[in-house]
Structure formats: C-alpha cells, structure tokens
Design a protein around this motif. Structure first.
Motif, PDB file in Angstrom:
ATOM      1  N   ALA A  69     -42.517  -2.958  20.399  1.00  0.00           N
ATOM      2  CA  ALA A  69     -41.275  -3.469  19.831  1.00  0.00           C
ATOM      3  C   ALA A  69     -40.036  -2.378  20.348  1.00  0.00           C
ATOM      4  O   ALA A  69     -39.167  -2.825  20.571  1.00  0.00           O
ATOM      5  N   LEU A  70     -40.453  -0.958  20.110  1.00  0.00           N
ATOM      6  CA  LEU A  70     -39.498  -0.110  20.767  1.00  0.00           C
ATOM      7  C   LEU A  70     -39.199  -0.296  22.124  1.00  0.00           C
ATOM      8  O   LEU A  70     -38.263  -0.088  22.698  1.00  0.00           O
ATOM      9  N   GLU A  80     -45.613  -1.492  17.207  1.00  0.00           N
ATOM     10  CA  GLU A  80     -44.384  -0.893  16.945  1.00  0.00           C
ATOM     11  C   GLU A  80     -43.865  -0.244  18.319  1.00  0.00           C
ATOM     12  O   GLU A  80     -42.643  -0.232  18.544  1.00  0.00           O
ATOM     13  N   ALA A  81     -44.740   0.383  19.112  1.00  0.00           N
ATOM     14  CA  ALA A  81     -44.340   1.143  20.327  1.00  0.00           C
ATOM     15  C   ALA A  81     -43.765  -0.166  21.277  1.00  0.00           C
ATOM     16  O   ALA A  81     -43.062   0.174  21.952  1.00  0.00           O
ATOM     17  N   GLY A 133     -45.596  -5.898  26.746  1.00  0.00           N
ATOM     18  CA  GLY A 133     -46.347  -6.816  26.972  1.00  0.00           C
ATOM     19  C   GLY A 133     -46.013  -8.299  27.313  1.00  0.00           C
ATOM     20  O   GLY A 133     -46.899  -9.207  28.058  1.00  0.00           O
ATOM     21  N   ILE A 134     -44.849  -8.678  27.448  1.00  0.00           N
ATOM     22  CA  ILE A 134     -44.238  -9.802  27.984  1.00  0.00           C
ATOM     23  C   ILE A 134     -42.876  -9.514  28.658  1.00  0.00           C
ATOM     24  O   ILE A 134     -42.260  -8.397  28.194  1.00  0.00           O
ATOM     25  N   ALA A 135     -42.704 -10.129  29.750  1.00  0.00           N
ATOM     26  CA  ALA A 135     -41.506  -9.884  30.779  1.00  0.00           C
ATOM     27  C   ALA A 135     -40.437 -10.427  29.760  1.00  0.00           C
ATOM     28  O   ALA A 135     -40.344 -11.667  29.716  1.00  0.00           O
ATOM     29  N   VAL A 136     -39.530  -9.490  29.447  1.00  0.00           N
ATOM     30  CA  VAL A 136     -38.219 -10.259  28.669  1.00  0.00           C
ATOM     31  C   VAL A 136     -37.114  -9.229  29.289  1.00  0.00           C
ATOM     32  O   VAL A 136     -37.122  -7.958  29.471  1.00  0.00           O
ATOM     33  N   SER A 137     -35.853 -10.038  29.856  1.00  0.00           N
ATOM     34  CA  SER A 137     -34.850  -9.230  30.129  1.00  0.00           C
ATOM     35  C   SER A 137     -33.728  -9.831  29.431  1.00  0.00           C
ATOM     36  O   SER A 137     -33.394 -10.872  29.267  1.00  0.00           O
ATOM     37  N   VAL A 138     -32.796  -8.800  29.058  1.00  0.00           N
ATOM     38  CA  VAL A 138     -31.641  -9.171  28.236  1.00  0.00           C
ATOM     39  C   VAL A 138     -30.473  -8.674  29.072  1.00  0.00           C
ATOM     40  O   VAL A 138     -30.456  -7.485  29.595  1.00  0.00           O
ATOM     41  N   LEU A 188     -39.165  -3.012  23.811  1.00  0.00           N
ATOM     42  CA  LEU A 188     -38.292  -4.053  23.906  1.00  0.00           C
ATOM     43  C   LEU A 188     -36.872  -3.626  23.816  1.00  0.00           C
ATOM     44  O   LEU A 188     -36.051  -3.883  24.575  1.00  0.00           O
ATOM     45  N   ALA A 189     -36.838  -2.952  22.580  1.00  0.00           N
ATOM     46  CA  ALA A 189     -35.305  -2.272  22.173  1.00  0.00           C
ATOM     47  C   ALA A 189     -34.846  -1.328  23.377  1.00  0.00           C
ATOM     48  O   ALA A 189     -33.764  -1.261  23.375  1.00  0.00           O
ATOM     49  N   ALA A 190     -35.870  -0.663  24.093  1.00  0.00           N
ATOM     50  CA  ALA A 190     -35.443   0.368  24.874  1.00  0.00           C
ATOM     51  C   ALA A 190     -34.779  -0.296  26.020  1.00  0.00           C
ATOM     52  O   ALA A 190     -33.871   0.493  26.552  1.00  0.00           O
ATOM     53  N   PHE A 241     -33.142  -2.688  26.316  1.00  0.00           N
ATOM     54  CA  PHE A 241     -32.161  -3.731  25.942  1.00  0.00           C
ATOM     55  C   PHE A 241     -30.826  -3.632  26.704  1.00  0.00           C
ATOM     56  O   PHE A 241     -30.259  -4.634  26.999  1.00  0.00           O
ATOM     57  N   TRP A 242     -30.269  -2.490  26.494  1.00  0.00           N
ATOM     58  CA  TRP A 242     -28.799  -2.035  26.923  1.00  0.00           C
ATOM     59  C   TRP A 242     -28.895  -1.642  28.594  1.00  0.00           C
ATOM     60  O   TRP A 242     -29.822  -0.824  28.610  1.00  0.00           O
TER      61      TRP A 242
END
Lengths: 321, 322
Positions: free
Chosen positions: A104-105, A101-102, A139-144, A107-109, A111-112
């Motif tokens: 996942a947070l 959950e941390a 844990g994975i590099a994601v850029s939005v 990732l959401a953190a 986001f903007w």
C-alpha cells in the motif's frame, strides 16, 4: 560582503545550527544558556550578539519542527531555564509494516510525480528508509497522473500550512478581466484533473473555491502566519464539486492527412472523409494534444480550440527563434 | 527562511540515511536526495566540522569515503531522522487517502494502517489537517469490475470485459490482456492489449458493466506493463541524440515522467534537463505541445525542427504566410 564571504557566513551558521542540534540532543539534563554560550558558541553569555544569534538559531530549529524545549533547571530558582531536545519527540518512531501495508505504501509512494508534492513524498520516504522502512511493489501496475504544473500550487500550499492570507488576481468566468481577491486558504483540491483552492474570501465574507488555472500572475502572502483558523470537518472535495458542477462535454472536428494520426483516429467517435469528430472534456487538454500533431492534424472547430492551438504553436515558435 | 535554513533539514536527514546504507555509492546517495554529487560532497565536508560540544576528535561526526562509496562511522546522536514534517506527511497522506476512496482499487485495511502509522510519525503536536485532497475517481466504477480487474492484473490473466460503447449505444464483449490501471482526471482507465485488434487500448472502467477473470494467462508482447512511451525510444543506442531542454515550472512534470538527466535548476522553479533519444522528432512534438513551456537549447537542428514544424502548423491554420 562579497558572495564568497556571504557563503562562508552561511556555511558557518549551518555548522552552528547542526552543532546546536547535536548538543541539545546529546544532553540528558536541560543545558543552561551560559553553558550553551561557552561550549557551543564559544562566546560570552552576556554578549548581546550571542543572545540575538541564539534566539534566531532556536527559532530556526523550531521552524523545522525540531522540538527545542525550555525547562526550569533549578528547584530553588525558577528563573533559570535550560534547553534540550527530547530524543523521543525528535526521532521518527519505529514502524513495522506488514507485506500488504508495504505494498500500500508502494502505491502511495509513486503517486505524486510532480515537484511540489512529490518533494514531500520523496523526503518522507527517505526518512522512512533511514529507519529501514521501505515501500514494496504494489503487485499491480497502477499509474496516477495528478498534474502539479500550476505555479500557484506551491505558494498556496505554503499559505495553507502557515495559515496566512493571500492575495491574487483572478479571471472570473463571466468576464475575462482579472480582479484582485483576498483569501484565507483552507486547502487545495485536485478534482477532475484540475486544482482548486478553497477558503474564506475576505471581501465577500464567504466561502469560495477558486480554480488555480484562472489565477493570473503570482500569489502574494498577506499579513502574519496563524492569522485564522481552518474550520474542521470541511469536506473540501464536496465543496468544489458543488461549486463547479460538471460542464457538458464539447465536440471538435479535426481534419487529418491520410495514413496519419492513428492514435487520434482511435479517439474519434466518428470519421468521415478524413474529418474526425472528437469528444473532449477540457479545451486546453485537447489543444495540447493537437498542437503536437501538426501539420498532419488540423482542428476545424470549435473556434476556442483553434485559438488555443494557434497560441501554443506561436509560443513554441517564439521560444525557438 | 534563508538558504542555509533550507539546507539544514537535508543535513539532518543525510546522516541517518547514510548510516542505514553503509558503503552506498556516492552517485546513488546523491540521486536519492535529488542533488548533484558535488552538492553531496559539500554537505559531507560541512558535516565533518560538526559534532558534540568541544569538537574534539571523538566528538565530531565521522563520515568516510572509500573510493566511490560512503559510510557513516559516528553519527553523534543523529542515528534517526526527524519526524515527518507537515509537507512530508501531507504528501503521503493525501496520496493514501485518495487511493482509499477509489472503490475496489485497493484494500482499505492496509491503507488505513499506513495512514495511522504515518500520522503517528508526524512531528509531535502537529496533527494532519486534510489540506490537500485529491479525487481520483468520480465514483462511476463498479467495485466488482475493479476487483476483477485487479485480480487479473496481479495474477497476469486475461479479462473478459462487457463494455458499453456509448456513441453506438452498444454493449460489446472483449477478451483483453490487462496491462495497467491509469488514474487520470478523475477517471480510472484500464490499459490493455486487445488481441482482436492487435493493439493496446484504454478502457474507461466506468463504462464496464461486467468483468470476468479468465484462467488463461496473458500473452501481450513483453508481458509487463506497457510504458507510456515506446521503450525503444529510450534504450541507449549509437544513433542517439542528446537534447538539452529548459522546462518551466509548469512543464517540470516532463522531468518526472521520462528518463532525463537534470543539469541545473533554473530560476522560478524551472529545470534544465538532457534526454537521449534516437528519435528527436518525437521530442520536437512534445515540445510543441508544451507551447513555450519547454525550450530546446540544443542541438540547433532539433530546435530548428521545432520551429519549422510550428511554422508548418501555423501555416496549416492559416495564421501566418508560409
């Protein structure tokens, strides 16, 4: 009043608002007005100016979402009311997060990355941090990349939150002239990289979705807050997708100088004699990219792309002379 | 809402946050709250005058500076922050919901848990209305491809990708080193190092037919995610030029995407920033792209370069005489 005096007054008011919050939170029993007047405001409860100030201050706290409750104090006299802030309703509850959950947070953190919605995220995360809850590396590099650059976004978000109608000029798709529209906004949507506002168009008494990039000038709020209801169970994304079916992509030709513009060359679907053929979804996105590549890259067609690039260059030149 | 009422939420959030971070550096705290150190000190100085009724010595909020650090000694009931406001909840919840809808991007369960916990943390009586919705993916990505890509990314292993090159109507296979997933304009891209071309490429995952995680570890230069900008542009160096740029509200995202120092808020939502780089030419090109929404304030040489390149570009387009 001088600027210095004005700032002293607002300073004093802020102190008072904080003190009022503390007093109402610290108390177990509801505080009667007279006690608040004497101990927090140090004024007489009969004072008209105290009453007005207290009402405004209570309203200011409530507007921030601070739960100031009014309770009847006396069993024998139900006209005597007191005020307090119940700690349980004020305070952010305890939250524990699992490792997933941390993440996942986390990732959401991230986001903007714009100011309008990024500010809300940042503020929320600070509050969580104050109670020991932190996002973790996803844990994975994601850029939005969700662009928040449209200046209409913030006022429309505010209007949605307050359920307040708005008026704005809108450049229709048929002609380019701007027409005034009146809207009860329900929500905003980012779809295929563009922002839309969905709501009830008052003039047409029907649901509409407007593209924010076609809003000309400012967005003015109209009338009182809480003026309408937002229908529940509306899928905003689906509404926008119906209203704006994907347009066919365009194709552009761009001449490039030899041994330059390697990234652009990689984007091209064909290259012949130093002329690249590029597919694009939105003219202004490609125009933005090509404006940064002059004079080594020059768009040949379509004309609307050339015009968009020239406009950008002229605006940049004007800002720097 | 007037200015003092806007400052109130920050004051109320500051004390609990500082309390949770005793001995934090003033600079760190200021950065967290997105304000200058001077503004933070002004907030603390105001809070020194606040406390429980009576405002006696034991009633006052007590925050102490020690050198460059700051510690809350007595929070006087402000030990926890206020619940999440509509704006705060909306931002994180819209993000969580958007991520959840990309098939195969993230596990739904932890996101659902986050969504539930955040909803429970909202101001009592406010329910989250789905007033902000973001579509991150038009849905063309095969969940199996996404899952394999995620696994390769998190375990640092190579990925074999079967990929449709649309313009040639050709199926191709590549072995690549995945670096980063990018969600842009409703599509999911995998940024990866392609050793066969010795270059980084972006692959649209809705064109990937099959993806297989290999046992080999990646050997991309640096190993870590390639940033959107070459890192050598921003490592501080002796030859660095400091450029001051005014960004309009529309160009504000630049401040969030590159390492800049904020200088001042401008009217209408704009911001003045400074950026250090050994390559002002790169910055001049970015400014050109933004078409007047970014203005170089100084040094004059960089502003002149923007103007000169703009003129050269306009000449190339035949719009003005050189």
């Amino acid at each position: 009043m001088s600027a210095w005096q004005a700032s002293r007054v607002s300073q004093a008011r802020l102190e008072r608002l904080v003190n009022l919050t503390l007093a109402l939170m610290a108390t177990q029993r509801p505080l009667p007005v007279a006690e608040i007047a004497a101990r927090v405001y140090r004024e007489a409860v009969e004072d008209e100016s105290f009453r007005r100030r207290f009402e405004r201050d209570k309203e200011a706290l409530r507007e921030q979402g601070i739960p100031v409750v009014t309770e009847i104090i006396s069993v024998w006299d139900d006209s005597e009311v007191g005020y307090r802030i119940p700690r349980a309703d004020y305070a952010l509850p305890d939250i524990t997060l699992s490792a997933e959950e941390a993440a996942a947070l986390g990732l959401a953190a991230q986001f903007w990355n714009g100011a309008t919605l990024g500010r809300g995220s940042a503020s929320a995360l600070r509050k969580l941090a104050a109670t020991g809850v932190a996002p973790a590396d996803p844990g994975i590099a994601v850029s939005v990349r969700v662009d928040e650059g449209d200046p209409s976004l913030a006022p429309l978000l505010a209007a949605v939150r307050n359920r307040q109608a708005v008026r704005f000029d809108y450049r229709g798709t048929r002609d380019d002239a701007a027409h005034a529209r009146t809207l009860e906004p329900w929500g905003v949507v980012s779809w295929h990289g563009r922002w839309y506002v969905v709501g009830r168009d008052r003039d047409r008494s029907a649901e509409r979705a407007f593209r924010l990039s076609r809003v000309a000038g400012g967005v003015k709020s109209l009338g009182r807050p809480a003026a309408y209801d937002i229908p529940t169970e509306v899928d905003l994304l689906a509404r926008v997708a119906e209203a704006y079916p994907e347009r066919p992509r365009g194709q552009a030709h761009v001449r490039v100088d030899p041994d330059t513009c390697w990234a652009l060359r990689r984007q091209a679907i064909a290259i012949e004699d130093d002329v690249l053929t590029l597919d694009y979804g939105y003219v202004d996105r490609l125009a933005e990219q090509l404006a940064g590549l002059v004079p080594q890259a020059v768009a040949l067609d379509p004309p609307e792309l050339v015009v968009a690039i020239v406009d950008r260059l002229q605006a940049a030149l004007q800002a720097h002379t | 809402m007037n200015a003092s009422e806007e400052r109130l939420p920050r004051l109320l959030a500051l004390i609990p946050w500082l309390r949770a971070h005793p001995g934090v550096e003033v600079a760190t705290a200021a950065k967290q709250f997105g304000i200058t150190e001077a503004a933070l000190r002004a907030d603390i100085e105001l809070l020194w005058f606040c406390g429980l009724p009576g405002l006696g010595p034991s009633d006052l909020i007590d925050v102490e500076f020690e050198g460059d650090t700051i510690t809350v000694v007595d929070a006087q009931t402000l030990d926890r922050p206020l619940r999440l406001t509509g704006d705060e909840g909306q931002s994180l919840l819209a993000a969580a919901r958007a991520l959840r809808e990309v098939p195969g991007l993230v596990d739904a369960a932890p996101l659902d848990a986050i969504i539930a916990k955040l909803r429970g943390a909202l101001i009592t009586g406010r329910t989250e209305e789905s007033t902000v919705s973001v579509e991150l993916s038009a849905g063309g990505e095969d969940p199996a491809v996404m899952t394999a890509t995620r696994e390769a990314l998190s375990s640092g292993r190579k990925l074999r990708l079967r990929y449709l090159v649309e313009r040639r109507d050709e199926m191709t296979e590549r072995t690549i080193d995945p670096l980063e997933l990018r969600l842009v304009e409703g599509r999911v891209y995998l940024r990866a190092w392609d050793p066969s071309r010795a270059a980084a490429r972006s692959f649209r995952l809705d064109r990937a037919i099959e993806a297989t995680v290999l046992d080999e570890a990646v050997d991309a230069p640096g190993g870590a995610a390639l940033p959107a900008y070459p890192p050598e542009l921003f490592a501080p160096g002796a030859d660095d030029v400091t450029v001051t740029v005014d960004l309009s509200a529309r160009a504000r995202w630049v401040a969030d995407s590159y390492p800049v120092e904020p200088v001042a808020e401008l009217g209408d939502g704009g911001v003045r920033i400074t950026l250090r780089t050994p390559d002002p030419g790169w910055l001049a090109r970015l400014v050109l792209r933004l078409g007047g929404e970014a203005v170089v304030i100084g040094p004059a040489a960089v502003a002149a370069e923007v103007a000169a390149t703009a003129r050269a570009g306009l000449a190339a387009y035949g719009a003005i005489a050189h």
